[in-house]
Design an enzyme around this catalytic site. Structure first.
Site, mmCIF file in Angstrom:
data_model
loop_
_atom_site.group_PDB
_atom_site.id
_atom_site.type_symbol
_atom_site.label_atom_id
_atom_site.label_comp_id
_atom_site.label_asym_id
_atom_site.label_seq_id
_atom_site.Cartn_x
_atom_site.Cartn_y
_atom_site.Cartn_z
ATOM 1 N N CYS A 113 -17.163 -8.292 12.084
ATOM 2 C CA CYS A 113 -17.062 -9.673 12.568
ATOM 3 C C CYS A 113 -16.048 -9.786 13.698
ATOM 4 C CB CYS A 113 -16.711 -10.626 11.433
ATOM 5 S SG CYS A 113 -15.160 -10.238 10.584
ATOM 6 N N HIS A 424 -11.827 -12.880 7.950
ATOM 7 C CA HIS A 424 -13.103 -13.028 8.656
ATOM 8 C C HIS A 424 -12.886 -13.689 10.012
ATOM 9 C CE1 HIS A 424 -17.383 -13.248 9.136
ATOM 10 N NE2 HIS A 424 -17.408 -14.571 9.158
#
Length: 478
Positions: A113, A424
């Site tokens: 990510c 994330h």
């Protein structure tokens, strides 16, 4: 690497290599390109059940020549009807992209990510895409190493895939070339690729492109990376103890927003970042002394990158820690106060033009007339004078865009979590029509402008880590 065959429906795909050094999600993206079955729909039968995205290949006992069974339905190939009304979902894929209004998402290939969010934010810069389009597969001049060339080509190809697809893109080529150029992004823990720092990915990619996207390797019409992202700083280095003083210059690709208990807003953080202390040897004192470095911006780019310095090394726990403090940032950023006197002088006329244009929108009279600036385009020509002009005059009077020191927010890269080595990353990108898209890997979502301003931190929600601002220009006559 074992080579297997995969049976799907009535088809058999032989000779597929499995790179066991990468997670199974990478193998699934290979099958996606062959079958059109998205990774999340794939059910692949292996020892112990169904293959998981993050499974350890060494425990699955997959052997060379083995036949694997896959179940899953492929995305339908869209065909436009010959007659009748045409809906978006019935358009050819390239036309669906236009109708959709934003580019595709990117599959997460196993803790990637950080890479996906970086790519989505930089993909929002049309001038960068233009420079990449003019980059040749065979250009490797000026001492450019093969790995840098390959990474530039992979960036170009990935951007092209994003623009031409409505389905999520698997950036496998880019990931492989990134890891070859910068092995730090290939670090593993327990045979699983580790999460990496998005700012490091951003910095390394921009640096590589600054080396390859030069006037010799791309068309002269394409703007070099220095003009797009480069910031020239001039610094006064002073030692209060000895009275020594010197001037230094450097080029950087981002401003730092330093965060402390006194910083509540981006402006304050940038101000802290431009005034730092350092220790170095003093020729006058004959020993190490403390110097103060005060920097000012001497040249601005088309796109201004600001990094929030949220991560620091915590010695007691021997790991990266994160500053969660809320730091507000504006949709419109004016950096005039951070500029050198020389640059301020250059910016005055364009800034006046910008103010006059904004006043005109509200029916207010211009405060002053900036010499050399384009006047009201609706003005009529004087009596007896032809309204037409020859080609040479027309070309010489084309407007020339000038920087004003005012920038508009166009992308935000955020991090959610307590550590840079986990959590994330997500990219939030403003579209040409003004709407914002949250690119959460392969899942783009439309967001409101107020959602973007909520990413300032202060809790466990996504918080801004990198902000990308686009210059607001004024037009002058050449």
């Amino acid at each position: 690497m074992p080579t297997v065959s995969v049976k799907w429906q009535k088809e058999l795909f032989p000779g597929i290599e499995i790179d066991t050094s990468q997670p199974p999600i990478v193998f699934k993206t290979q099958l996606y390109t062959l079958t059109g079955v998205p990774p999340e729909r794939q059910k692949i039968m292996v020892k112990g059940g169904i293959l998981k995205d993050d499974a350890d290949w060494s425990t699955l006992g997959v052997k060379d020549g083995q036949k694997l069974m896959m179940i899953g339905t492929a995305d339908e190939i869209v065909k436009a009807p010959e007659k009748g009304p045409v809906f978006v979902e019935d358009l050819p894929e390239e036309e669906q992209v236009i109708a959709l209004g934003h580019s595709a998402g990117l599959y997460n290939l196993g803790n990637t990510c950080y890479m996906n969010s970086t790519l989505q934010c930089l993909h929002s810069v049309p001038e960068l895409k233009s420079a990449l389009l003019s980059y040749s597969d065979t250009v490797r001049g000026n001492g450019i190493d093969q790995a840098s060339h390959n990474l530039t080509v992979a960036t170009r190809n990935t951007f092209g895939d994003l623009d031409q697809s409505v389905r999520p893109v698997a950036p496998l080529q880019f990931l492989q070339t990134l890891r070859k150029k910068y092995p730090q992004f290939a670090q593993q823990h327990n045979n699983v690729y580790m999460q990496q720092d998005a700012e490091e990915c951003w910095t390394q990619l921009v640096y590589t492109l600054s080396q390859t996207l030069t006037s010799d390797s791309s068309e002269s019409a394409a703007l070099p990376m220095k003009q797009l992202f480069g910031i020239d700083l001039v610094s006064r280095v002073h030692c209060a103890e000895s009275g020594e003083e010197s001037m230094e210059t450097e080029s950087v690709y981002s401003l730092k927003c330093h965060i402390s208990q006194d910083v509540n807003h981006l402006h304050e953080g940038i101000k802290h970042g431009l005034k730092t202390e350092l220790e170095k040897a003093s020729p006058t004192l004959g020993r190490t002394a403390v110097y103060t470095r005060e920097s000012r911006i001497n040249e601005l780019p088309r796109y201004l990158t600001v990094q929030f310095v949220r991560f620091f090394w915590k010695r007691e726990s021997n790991q990266k820690a994160k500053i969660l403090r809320k730091v507000d940032y504006p949709l419109e950023l004016d950096v005039y106060e951070f500029c050198s006197d020389e640059l301020k002088q250059k910016l005055q006329a364009p800034r006046q033009m910008l103010r006059d244009a904004e006043n005109a929108k509200f029916g207010l009279k211009a405060q002053g007339k900036a010499s050399g600036f384009k006047e009201n385009e609706g003005s009529s020509s004087s009596a007896g004078e032809s309204s037409s002009m020859d080609i040479d005059k027309a070309e010489s009077s084309l407007p020339k865009k000038q920087l004003t020191g005012v920038y508009d927010l166009v992308a935000v890269l955020t991090h959610k979590g307590r550590s840079a080595d986990s959590g994330h990353y997500v990219g939030w990108v403003k579209q040409d029509d003004g709407k914002w898209i949250e690119f959460d890997d392969d899942n783009p979502n439309i967001r409101k402008e107020e959602d973007i301003l909520k990413l300032s931190g202060g809790g466990d929600w996504h918080m801004a880590y990198i902000c990308l601002y686009k210059a607001r220009m004024a037009e002058l006559k050449s």
